[in-house]
Design a protein around this motif. Structure first.
Motif, PDB file in Angstrom:
ATOM      1  N   MET A   1     -35.862 -22.904   7.501  1.00  0.00           N
ATOM      2  CA  MET A   1     -36.939 -22.526   6.607  1.00  0.00           C
ATOM      3  C   MET A   1     -37.489 -21.181   7.062  1.00  0.00           C
ATOM      4  O   MET A   1     -37.724 -20.976   8.246  1.00  0.00           O
ATOM      5  N   HIS A   2     -37.638 -20.288   6.115  1.00  0.00           N
ATOM      6  CA  HIS A   2     -38.167 -18.953   6.390  1.00  0.00           C
ATOM      7  C   HIS A   2     -39.432 -18.758   5.557  1.00  0.00           C
ATOM      8  O   HIS A   2     -39.446 -19.097   4.370  1.00  0.00           O
ATOM      9  N   ILE A   3     -40.464 -18.232   6.175  1.00  0.00           N
ATOM     10  CA  ILE A   3     -41.717 -17.949   5.476  1.00  0.00           C
ATOM     11  C   ILE A   3     -41.880 -16.438   5.352  1.00  0.00           C
ATOM     12  O   ILE A   3     -41.690 -15.699   6.314  1.00  0.00           O
ATOM     13  N   ILE A   4     -42.237 -16.027   4.141  1.00  0.00           N
ATOM     14  CA  ILE A   4     -42.621 -14.644   3.859  1.00  0.00           C
ATOM     15  C   ILE A   4     -44.088 -14.720   3.441  1.00  0.00           C
ATOM     16  O   ILE A   4     -44.425 -15.435   2.501  1.00  0.00           O
ATOM     17  N   PHE A   5     -44.966 -14.033   4.163  1.00  0.00           N
ATOM     18  CA  PHE A   5     -46.377 -14.099   3.783  1.00  0.00           C
ATOM     19  C   PHE A   5     -47.007 -12.719   3.809  1.00  0.00           C
ATOM     20  O   PHE A   5     -46.493 -11.785   4.405  1.00  0.00           O
ATOM     21  N   GLY A   6     -48.133 -12.628   3.125  1.00  0.00           N
ATOM     22  CA  GLY A   6     -48.902 -11.391   3.079  1.00  0.00           C
ATOM     23  C   GLY A   6     -49.945 -11.497   1.983  1.00  0.00           C
ATOM     24  O   GLY A   6     -50.082 -12.537   1.338  1.00  0.00           O
ATOM     25  N   GLY A   7     -50.654 -10.429   1.782  1.00  0.00           N
ATOM     26  CA  GLY A   7     -51.695 -10.413   0.763  1.00  0.00           C
ATOM     27  C   GLY A   7     -51.109 -10.386  -0.642  1.00  0.00           C
ATOM     28  O   GLY A   7     -49.906 -10.174  -0.838  1.00  0.00           O
ATOM     29  N   ALA A 114     -41.598 -23.629  10.412  1.00  0.00           N
ATOM     30  CA  ALA A 114     -40.688 -22.534  10.056  1.00  0.00           C
ATOM     31  C   ALA A 114     -39.812 -22.101  11.223  1.00  0.00           C
ATOM     32  O   ALA A 114     -40.262 -21.989  12.358  1.00  0.00           O
ATOM     33  N   GLU A 115     -38.560 -21.836  10.879  1.00  0.00           N
ATOM     34  CA  GLU A 115     -37.597 -21.285  11.832  1.00  0.00           C
ATOM     35  C   GLU A 115     -37.875 -19.794  12.038  1.00  0.00           C
ATOM     36  O   GLU A 115     -37.695 -19.260  13.124  1.00  0.00           O
ATOM     37  N   SER A 116     -38.311 -19.126  10.959  1.00  0.00           N
ATOM     38  CA  SER A 116     -38.603 -17.699  11.035  1.00  0.00           C
ATOM     39  C   SER A 116     -39.734 -17.351  10.071  1.00  0.00           C
ATOM     40  O   SER A 116     -39.926 -18.017   9.053  1.00  0.00           O
ATOM     41  N   ILE A 117     -40.475 -16.295  10.434  1.00  0.00           N
ATOM     42  CA  ILE A 117     -41.634 -15.867   9.641  1.00  0.00           C
ATOM     43  C   ILE A 117     -41.637 -14.347   9.556  1.00  0.00           C
ATOM     44  O   ILE A 117     -41.472 -13.659  10.570  1.00  0.00           O
ATOM     45  N   GLY A 123     -45.444  -3.756   1.319  1.00  0.00           N
ATOM     46  CA  GLY A 123     -44.020  -3.473   1.193  1.00  0.00           C
ATOM     47  C   GLY A 123     -43.266  -3.333   2.503  1.00  0.00           C
ATOM     48  O   GLY A 123     -42.047  -3.172   2.495  1.00  0.00           O
ATOM     49  N   ILE A 124     -43.960  -3.387   3.622  1.00  0.00           N
ATOM     50  CA  ILE A 124     -43.300  -3.226   4.918  1.00  0.00           C
ATOM     51  C   ILE A 124     -43.177  -4.588   5.598  1.00  0.00           C
ATOM     52  O   ILE A 124     -44.172  -5.231   5.903  1.00  0.00           O
ATOM     53  N   PRO A 125     -41.926  -5.050   5.822  1.00  0.00           N
ATOM     54  CA  PRO A 125     -41.731  -6.347   6.464  1.00  0.00           C
ATOM     55  C   PRO A 125     -41.854  -6.246   7.988  1.00  0.00           C
ATOM     56  O   PRO A 125     -41.438  -5.260   8.595  1.00  0.00           O
ATOM     57  N   GLU A 126     -42.447  -7.277   8.590  1.00  0.00           N
ATOM     58  CA  GLU A 126     -42.564  -7.370  10.042  1.00  0.00           C
ATOM     59  C   GLU A 126     -42.186  -8.790  10.445  1.00  0.00           C
ATOM     60  O   GLU A 126     -42.828  -9.752  10.015  1.00  0.00           O
ATOM     61  N   ILE A 127     -41.134  -8.927  11.238  1.00  0.00           N
ATOM     62  CA  ILE A 127     -40.709 -10.251  11.692  1.00  0.00           C
ATOM     63  C   ILE A 127     -41.669 -10.708  12.782  1.00  0.00           C
ATOM     64  O   ILE A 127     -41.876 -10.013  13.768  1.00  0.00           O
ATOM     65  N   ILE A 128     -42.242 -11.901  12.573  1.00  0.00           N
ATOM     66  CA  ILE A 128     -43.236 -12.438  13.504  1.00  0.00           C
ATOM     67  C   ILE A 128     -42.622 -13.549  14.352  1.00  0.00           C
ATOM     68  O   ILE A 128     -42.982 -13.713  15.507  1.00  0.00           O
ATOM     69  N   LYS A 129     -41.702 -14.307  13.767  1.00  0.00           N
ATOM     70  CA  LYS A 129     -41.101 -15.439  14.472  1.00  0.00           C
ATOM     71  C   LYS A 129     -39.635 -15.524  14.059  1.00  0.00           C
ATOM     72  O   LYS A 129     -39.319 -15.462  12.877  1.00  0.00           O
TER      73      LYS A 129
END
Length: 134
Positions: A1-7, A114-117, A123-129
């Protein structure tokens, strides 16, 4: 499971669409998947929570339904697109305050699972986990 989050309106959906390219995907907007697909995208979770609260569901029932959706689809890859609604002004309406609180606790559960977050901020992605997977 992958989470994409932001405003809100920060490019999360565009990022996911670019990440997935032309892959076949089962897209769920303000709903949870009921059956397994090889790749599912779950978006509009905050709207789903509000609908559940309006239907009289408790926080425990909401989190249980999310857990069930994860377990039913654990053999497939899920991408959850989560909108951060907890950084603003405290809502005046009781239902909206309840929604904000339940969404926050549901997100805590989802982030632990989540396995990854990845956070997408303007518009700028940042891998947190973990690492992203498609």
């Amino acid at each position: 499971m992958h989470i994409i989050f932001g405003g809100a309106f920060n490019g999360k959906r565009e990022y996911v669409k670019e990440l997935l390219g032309n892959q076949s995907v089962s897209w769920h907007e303000a709903s949870l998947p009921g059956t397994s697909a090889s790749l599912s995208v779950i978006a509009g979770v905050e709207k789903w929570v509000k609908n559940m609260l309006e239907d009289g569901k408790s926080e425990e029932e909401i989190i249980k339904e999310a857990r069930t959706a994860i377990l039913l689809n654990e053999s497939s890859w899920q991408i959850w697109i989560l909108t951060d609604i907890n950084r603003g002004i405290v809502p005046f309406e009781p239902l909206e305050r309840q929604q904000r609180d339940v969404v926050g606790r549901l997100y805590q559960f989802l982030f632990k699972e989540a396995e990854s977050i990845t956070r997408v901020w303007y518009g700028i992605p940042e891998i947190i986990k973990g690492a992203k997977r498609t």
